[in-house]
Design an enzyme around this catalytic site. Structure first.
Site, PDB file in Angstrom:
ATOM      1  N   LYS A  12       6.141  51.040  -3.186  1.00  0.00           N
ATOM      2  CA  LYS A  12       7.774  50.301  -2.673  1.00  0.00           C
ATOM      3  C   LYS A  12       7.220  48.886  -2.013  1.00  0.00           C
ATOM      4  O   LYS A  12       7.374  48.626  -0.971  1.00  0.00           O
ATOM      5  CB  LYS A  12       9.098  50.710  -1.522  1.00  0.00           C
ATOM      6  CG  LYS A  12       9.241  52.118  -2.754  1.00  0.00           C
ATOM      7  CD  LYS A  12      10.283  51.532  -3.465  1.00  0.00           C
ATOM      8  CE  LYS A  12      10.898  52.230  -3.177  1.00  0.00           C
ATOM      9  NZ  LYS A  12      11.912  52.697  -4.690  1.00  0.00           N
ATOM     10  N   CYS A  13       5.771  48.768  -2.361  1.00  0.00           N
ATOM     11  CA  CYS A  13       4.706  48.112  -1.835  1.00  0.00           C
ATOM     12  C   CYS A  13       4.905  46.441  -2.096  1.00  0.00           C
ATOM     13  O   CYS A  13       5.107  46.009  -3.469  1.00  0.00           O
ATOM     14  CB  CYS A  13       3.592  48.304  -1.736  1.00  0.00           C
ATOM     15  SG  CYS A  13       2.238  47.173  -0.817  1.00  0.00           S
ATOM     16  N   GLY A  14       4.870  45.757  -1.409  1.00  0.00           N
ATOM     17  CA  GLY A  14       4.477  44.088  -2.063  1.00  0.00           C
ATOM     18  C   GLY A  14       4.070  43.871  -3.438  1.00  0.00           C
ATOM     19  O   GLY A  14       3.802  42.868  -3.602  1.00  0.00           O
ATOM     20  N   LEU A  15       2.566  44.710  -2.791  1.00  0.00           N
ATOM     21  CA  LEU A  15       1.363  44.816  -4.055  1.00  0.00           C
ATOM     22  C   LEU A  15       2.150  45.607  -5.414  1.00  0.00           C
ATOM     23  O   LEU A  15       0.951  45.363  -6.427  1.00  0.00           O
ATOM     24  CB  LEU A  15       0.051  45.009  -3.606  1.00  0.00           C
ATOM     25  CG  LEU A  15      -0.004  44.394  -2.557  1.00  0.00           C
ATOM     26  CD1 LEU A  15      -1.588  44.343  -1.623  1.00  0.00           C
ATOM     27  CD2 LEU A  15      -0.470  42.340  -2.728  1.00  0.00           C
ATOM     28  N   THR A  16       3.426  45.722  -5.445  1.00  0.00           N
ATOM     29  CA  THR A  16       3.188  47.309  -6.704  1.00  0.00           C
ATOM     30  C   THR A  16       2.997  46.707  -8.085  1.00  0.00           C
ATOM     31  O   THR A  16       2.795  47.433  -9.044  1.00  0.00           O
ATOM     32  CB  THR A  16       5.104  47.737  -6.615  1.00  0.00           C
ATOM     33  OG1 THR A  16       4.627  47.884  -5.037  1.00  0.00           O
ATOM     34  CG2 THR A  16       5.254  48.626  -7.568  1.00  0.00           C
TER      35      THR A  16
END
Length: 160
Positions: free
Chosen positions: A34-38
């Site tokens: 659930k990360c912006g870098l996913t």
């Protein structure tokens, strides 16, 4: 301590020995769904597919220490990564990369390859470590370094 003496559990609780990867380059990444870098999962999977038969192992180490961005359980995380991100490279059980309960693999890697401003501390999801086929920590990459930018180092280690 040597890299090949270290182990981690899979999401199903089975032991995954780093010694099983002798002779292979290993890319270790602390991941979160659930990360912006996913979106980096896609690039990591491309590296895995392109170089797995040439000696690269990509290992994802899910971690929930950064704003609870890995809410999945060990039981659901692997399936989520396969279905939502197409991940086929191995994942481990959820681990911690900083603090009192830092996993031994990350203690070892942080002691060998320090980061920038934050010293050895992992600052965010998708910090990456590249290990040589001889089991030596080679290079540490910032969370924002895309998998594509690591490819030349992988090719160098694999002598391609």
């Amino acid at each position: 301590m040597e890299f090949y003496n270290l182990n981690v559990n899979t999401p199903k609780g089975e032991i995954l020995k780093m010694s099983d990867f002798k002779g292979k380059a290993v890319l270790i990444v602390n991941t979160a769904t659930k990360c912006g870098l996913t979106p980096q999962f896609e690039g990591l999977e491309k590296l895995h597919q392109k170089y797995k038969d040439k000696g690269l192992v990509v290992l994802g180490f899910p971690c929930n220490q950064f704003l609870n961005q890995e809410p999945e359980t060990n039981e659901t995380m692997e399936e989520n990564c396969k279905v939502n991100f197409g991940v086929t490279f191995p994942l481990t059980e959820k681990i911690e990369v900083n603090g009192e309960n830092t996993h031994e693999i990350f203690k070892y890697l942080k002691s060998k390859l320090r980061g920038g401003l934050f010293g050895s501390k992992i600052k965010w999801n998708f910090t990456k470590f590249l290990i040589t086929p001889e089991g030596k920590p080679y290079k540490r990459y910032a969370p924002t370094t895309t998998p594509f930018k690591i490819e030349k180092d992988i090719k160098q280690l694999l002598q391609l």
